[in-house]
Write a protein that holds these residues in place. Structure first.
Motif, PDB file in Angstrom:
ATOM      1  N   MET A   1       0.851  -1.181   0.000  1.00 59.02           N
ATOM      2  CA  MET A   1       0.000   0.000   0.000  1.00 59.02           C
ATOM      3  C   MET A   1       0.891   1.235   0.000  1.00 59.02           C
ATOM      4  O   MET A   1       1.930   1.250   0.641  1.00 59.02           O
ATOM      5  N   VAL A   2       0.474   2.267  -0.708  1.00 58.68           N
ATOM      6  CA  VAL A   2       1.269   3.472  -0.838  1.00 58.68           C
ATOM      7  C   VAL A   2       1.478   4.098   0.527  1.00 58.68           C
ATOM      8  O   VAL A   2       0.536   4.446   1.221  1.00 58.68           O
ATOM      9  N   GLY A   3       2.777   4.241   0.919  1.00 57.64           N
ATOM     10  CA  GLY A   3       3.094   4.856   2.192  1.00 57.64           C
ATOM     11  C   GLY A   3       2.260   4.234   3.299  1.00 57.64           C
ATOM     12  O   GLY A   3       2.219   3.038   3.491  1.00 57.64           O
ATOM     13  N   ALA A   4       1.568   5.095   4.069  1.00 56.73           N
ATOM     14  CA  ALA A   4       0.692   4.627   5.133  1.00 56.73           C
ATOM     15  C   ALA A   4      -0.773   4.884   4.794  1.00 56.73           C
ATOM     16  O   ALA A   4      -1.629   4.927   5.671  1.00 56.73           O
TER      17      ALA A   4
ATOM     18  N   LEU B   1       9.795  -6.772   0.065  1.00 53.28           N
ATOM     19  CA  LEU B   1      11.055  -7.308  -0.453  1.00 53.28           C
ATOM     20  C   LEU B   1      12.213  -6.358  -0.243  1.00 53.28           C
ATOM     21  O   LEU B   1      13.358  -6.792  -0.060  1.00 53.28           O
ATOM     22  N   SER B   2      11.927  -5.051  -0.318  1.00 54.47           N
ATOM     23  CA  SER B   2      12.941  -4.023  -0.062  1.00 54.47           C
ATOM     24  C   SER B   2      12.213  -2.749   0.336  1.00 54.47           C
ATOM     25  O   SER B   2      10.987  -2.746   0.469  1.00 54.47           O
ATOM     26  N   ALA B   3      12.954  -1.674   0.490  1.00 56.08           N
ATOM     27  CA  ALA B   3      12.323  -0.414   0.911  1.00 56.08           C
ATOM     28  C   ALA B   3      11.309   0.087  -0.109  1.00 56.08           C
ATOM     29  O   ALA B   3      10.360   0.790   0.251  1.00 56.08           O
ATOM     30  N   HIS B   4      11.478  -0.282  -1.388  1.00 56.49           N
ATOM     31  CA  HIS B   4      10.607   0.246  -2.428  1.00 56.49           C
ATOM     32  C   HIS B   4       9.903  -0.832  -3.248  1.00 56.49           C
ATOM     33  O   HIS B   4       9.204  -0.503  -4.208  1.00 56.49           O
ATOM     34  N   VAL B   5      10.067  -2.090  -2.902  1.00 57.26           N
ATOM     35  CA  VAL B   5       9.475  -3.175  -3.692  1.00 57.26           C
ATOM     36  C   VAL B   5       8.674  -4.101  -2.787  1.00 57.26           C
ATOM     37  O   VAL B   5       9.151  -4.532  -1.732  1.00 57.26           O
TER      38      VAL B   5
ATOM     39  N   GLY C   1       1.182  -7.026 -12.634  1.00 60.72           N
ATOM     40  CA  GLY C   1       0.454  -8.121 -12.002  1.00 60.72           C
ATOM     41  C   GLY C   1       0.135  -9.277 -12.920  1.00 60.72           C
ATOM     42  O   GLY C   1       0.214  -9.172 -14.153  1.00 60.72           O
ATOM     43  N   TYR C   2      -0.225 -10.383 -12.300  1.00 67.37           N
ATOM     44  CA  TYR C   2      -0.713 -11.565 -13.014  1.00 67.37           C
ATOM     45  C   TYR C   2      -1.956 -12.061 -12.282  1.00 67.37           C
ATOM     46  O   TYR C   2      -1.992 -12.116 -11.044  1.00 67.37           O
ATOM     47  N   ARG C   3      -2.971 -12.414 -13.049  1.00 68.58           N
ATOM     48  CA  ARG C   3      -4.210 -12.911 -12.447  1.00 68.58           C
ATOM     49  C   ARG C   3      -4.856 -13.939 -13.363  1.00 68.58           C
ATOM     50  O   ARG C   3      -4.776 -13.813 -14.593  1.00 68.58           O
ATOM     51  N   VAL C   4      -5.489 -14.931 -12.765  1.00 72.05           N
ATOM     52  CA  VAL C   4      -6.222 -15.930 -13.537  1.00 72.05           C
ATOM     53  C   VAL C   4      -7.676 -15.924 -13.080  1.00 72.05           C
ATOM     54  O   VAL C   4      -7.968 -15.894 -11.886  1.00 72.05           O
TER      55      VAL C   4
ATOM     56  N   ARG D   1     -17.318 -16.992  -9.658  1.00 64.17           N
ATOM     57  CA  ARG D   1     -16.169 -17.876  -9.799  1.00 64.17           C
ATOM     58  C   ARG D   1     -15.025 -17.445  -8.879  1.00 64.17           C
ATOM     59  O   ARG D   1     -14.912 -16.284  -8.499  1.00 64.17           O
ATOM     60  N   LEU D   2     -14.155 -18.414  -8.553  1.00 65.38           N
ATOM     61  CA  LEU D   2     -12.989 -18.166  -7.713  1.00 65.38           C
ATOM     62  C   LEU D   2     -11.731 -18.180  -8.550  1.00 65.38           C
ATOM     63  O   LEU D   2     -11.539 -19.075  -9.390  1.00 65.38           O
ATOM     64  N   GLY D   3     -10.850 -17.187  -8.358  1.00 66.39           N
ATOM     65  CA  GLY D   3      -9.581 -17.111  -9.054  1.00 66.39           C
ATOM     66  C   GLY D   3      -8.474 -16.707  -8.092  1.00 66.39           C
ATOM     67  O   GLY D   3      -8.623 -16.802  -6.870  1.00 66.39           O
ATOM     68  N   ALA D   4      -7.363 -16.249  -8.652  1.00 63.99           N
ATOM     69  CA  ALA D   4      -6.226 -15.840  -7.826  1.00 63.99           C
ATOM     70  C   ALA D   4      -5.399 -14.827  -8.602  1.00 63.99           C
ATOM     71  O   ALA D   4      -5.473 -14.743  -9.838  1.00 63.99           O
ATOM     72  N   GLY D   5      -4.622 -14.052  -7.857  1.00 68.49           N
ATOM     73  CA  GLY D   5      -3.782 -13.055  -8.515  1.00 68.49           C
ATOM     74  C   GLY D   5      -2.629 -12.622  -7.640  1.00 68.49           C
ATOM     75  O   GLY D   5      -2.591 -12.893  -6.427  1.00 68.49           O
ATOM     76  N   GLY D   6      -1.687 -11.951  -8.263  1.00 72.45           N
ATOM     77  CA  GLY D   6      -0.536 -11.430  -7.542  1.00 72.45           C
ATOM     78  C   GLY D   6       0.064 -10.267  -8.301  1.00 72.45           C
ATOM     79  O   GLY D   6      -0.266 -10.025  -9.464  1.00 72.45           O
ATOM     80  N   ALA D   7       0.951  -9.517  -7.647  1.00 70.95           N
ATOM     81  CA  ALA D   7       1.552  -8.355  -8.273  1.00 70.95           C
ATOM     82  C   ALA D   7       2.872  -7.998  -7.582  1.00 70.95           C
ATOM     83  O   ALA D   7       3.067  -8.298  -6.400  1.00 70.95           O
ATOM     84  N   VAL D   8       3.734  -7.368  -8.339  1.00 69.61           N
ATOM     85  CA  VAL D   8       4.947  -6.763  -7.803  1.00 69.61           C
ATOM     86  C   VAL D   8       4.764  -5.257  -7.893  1.00 69.61           C
ATOM     87  O   VAL D   8       4.400  -4.729  -8.948  1.00 69.61           O
ATOM     88  N   THR D   9       5.002  -4.561  -6.780  1.00 75.69           N
ATOM     89  CA  THR D   9       4.746  -3.128  -6.684  1.00 75.69           C
ATOM     90  C   THR D   9       6.037  -2.372  -6.405  1.00 75.69           C
ATOM     91  O   THR D   9       6.830  -2.783  -5.555  1.00 75.69           O
ATOM     92  N   TRP D  10       6.220  -1.279  -7.150  1.00 70.56           N
ATOM     93  CA  TRP D  10       7.341  -0.372  -6.915  1.00 70.56           C
ATOM     94  C   TRP D  10       6.800   0.941  -6.362  1.00 70.56           C
ATOM     95  O   TRP D  10       5.920   1.569  -6.976  1.00 70.56           O
ATOM     96  N   VAL D  11       7.291   1.341  -5.200  1.00 72.37           N
ATOM     97  CA  VAL D  11       6.852   2.579  -4.572  1.00 72.37           C
ATOM     98  C   VAL D  11       7.628   3.740  -5.197  1.00 72.37           C
ATOM     99  O   VAL D  11       8.855   3.795  -5.133  1.00 72.37           O
ATOM    100  N   LEU D  12       6.887   4.665  -5.816  1.00 76.18           N
ATOM    101  CA  LEU D  12       7.512   5.815  -6.478  1.00 76.18           C
ATOM    102  C   LEU D  12       7.616   7.025  -5.555  1.00 76.18           C
ATOM    103  O   LEU D  12       8.552   7.816  -5.665  1.00 76.18           O
ATOM    104  N   SER D  13       6.630   7.172  -4.667  1.00 80.60           N
ATOM    105  CA  SER D  13       6.582   8.303  -3.746  1.00 80.60           C
ATOM    106  C   SER D  13       5.636   7.911  -2.606  1.00 80.60           C
ATOM    107  O   SER D  13       5.028   6.832  -2.655  1.00 80.60           O
ATOM    108  N   PRO D  14       5.464   8.746  -1.577  1.00 81.49           N
ATOM    109  CA  PRO D  14       4.528   8.403  -0.510  1.00 81.49           C
ATOM    110  C   PRO D  14       3.094   8.177  -0.993  1.00 81.49           C
ATOM    111  O   PRO D  14       2.310   7.550  -0.283  1.00 81.49           O
ATOM    112  N   ARG D  15       2.733   8.671  -2.153  1.00 80.42           N
ATOM    113  CA  ARG D  15       1.369   8.528  -2.652  1.00 80.42           C
ATOM    114  C   ARG D  15       1.225   7.689  -3.916  1.00 80.42           C
ATOM    115  O   ARG D  15       0.131   7.238  -4.236  1.00 80.42           O
TER     116      ARG D  15
END
Length: 201
Positions: free
Chosen positions: A1-4, A109-113, A179-182, A159-173
């Motif tokens: 989630m972006v910042g707080a 995963l890291s400060a920004h990922v 992402g990938y979703r099925v 229906r039931l599915g699933a998904g995931g994503a990798v997020t890069w934080v660019l700024s506090p907002r």
């Protein structure tokens, strides 16, 4: 989630790999999927549910899913005392509205990922137009495609599915997300690869 931020809005686009074709009635056979890849836009509203979880409500629109095949039980004609079944080529054009609710667990995963994944419950509102698809020889021998609308069908499915994503934080907002979703509406599998921009507030 972006910042707080407790709330966020995400908008993006997905490349969707489509497998399968939905038969809306028992007498219609659509063995060929004519839309193996489509583009779809989506929006998602999310709320933070603690340090690791978020809940999201999303809308995705699939503009045109096409299938083709033939009617196995069309009119029967008598030719010289012999009954002959005439098979009519058919075409389906389907538009689907998907409303989904998801829960995602986040790993930092890291400060920004961040990595996030979880289940998705989807409600599919489908509307399909079915028609005959004939090719008629025009003067000069050039084939002309003639489409005649035969009927319209609707579907409502959960229906039931699933998904995931990798997020890069660019700024506090602001964040950017891949992402990938099925998702699995009736007789189909939709695999999304998406990019999106996320704003927290």
């Amino acid at each position: 989630m972006v910042g707080a931020a407790e709330w966020s809005v995400e908008a993006g686009a997905a490349s969707v790999a489509v497998s399968g074709v939905r038969p809306y009635a028992a007498k219609q056979n659509f063995p060929r999927n004519d839309s193996p890849h489509i583009a779809a836009g989506f929006v998602r509203l999310a709320h933070s549910a603690g340090a690791r979880w978020s809940l999201g409500l999303a809308y995705t629109y699939y503009q045109k899913l096409e299938g083709s095949g033939a009617s196995p039980s069309s009119d029967v004609f008598n030719r010289g005392g012999t009954a002959a079944t005439v098979v009519v080529p058919l075409k389906s054009f389907e538009r689907v509205h998907e409303f989904s609710l998801d829960a995602r667990y986040r790993w930092q995963l890291s400060a920004h990922v961040q990595l996030e994944a979880g289940p998705v419950v989807s409600y599919f509102r489908s509307r399909a137009e079915i028609g005959s698809d004939l090719r008629i020889s025009a003067p000069g021998g050039v084939p002309v495609e003639y489409y005649s609308r035969l009927g319209e069908f609707t579907g409502n499915d959960l229906r039931l599915g699933a998904g995931g994503a990798v997020t890069w934080v660019l700024s506090p907002r602001w964040e950017t997300r891949v992402g990938y979703r099925v998702a699995a509406p009736p007789n189909r599998t939709l695999q999304h690869i998406s990019v999106a921009l996320n704003w927290g507030f």
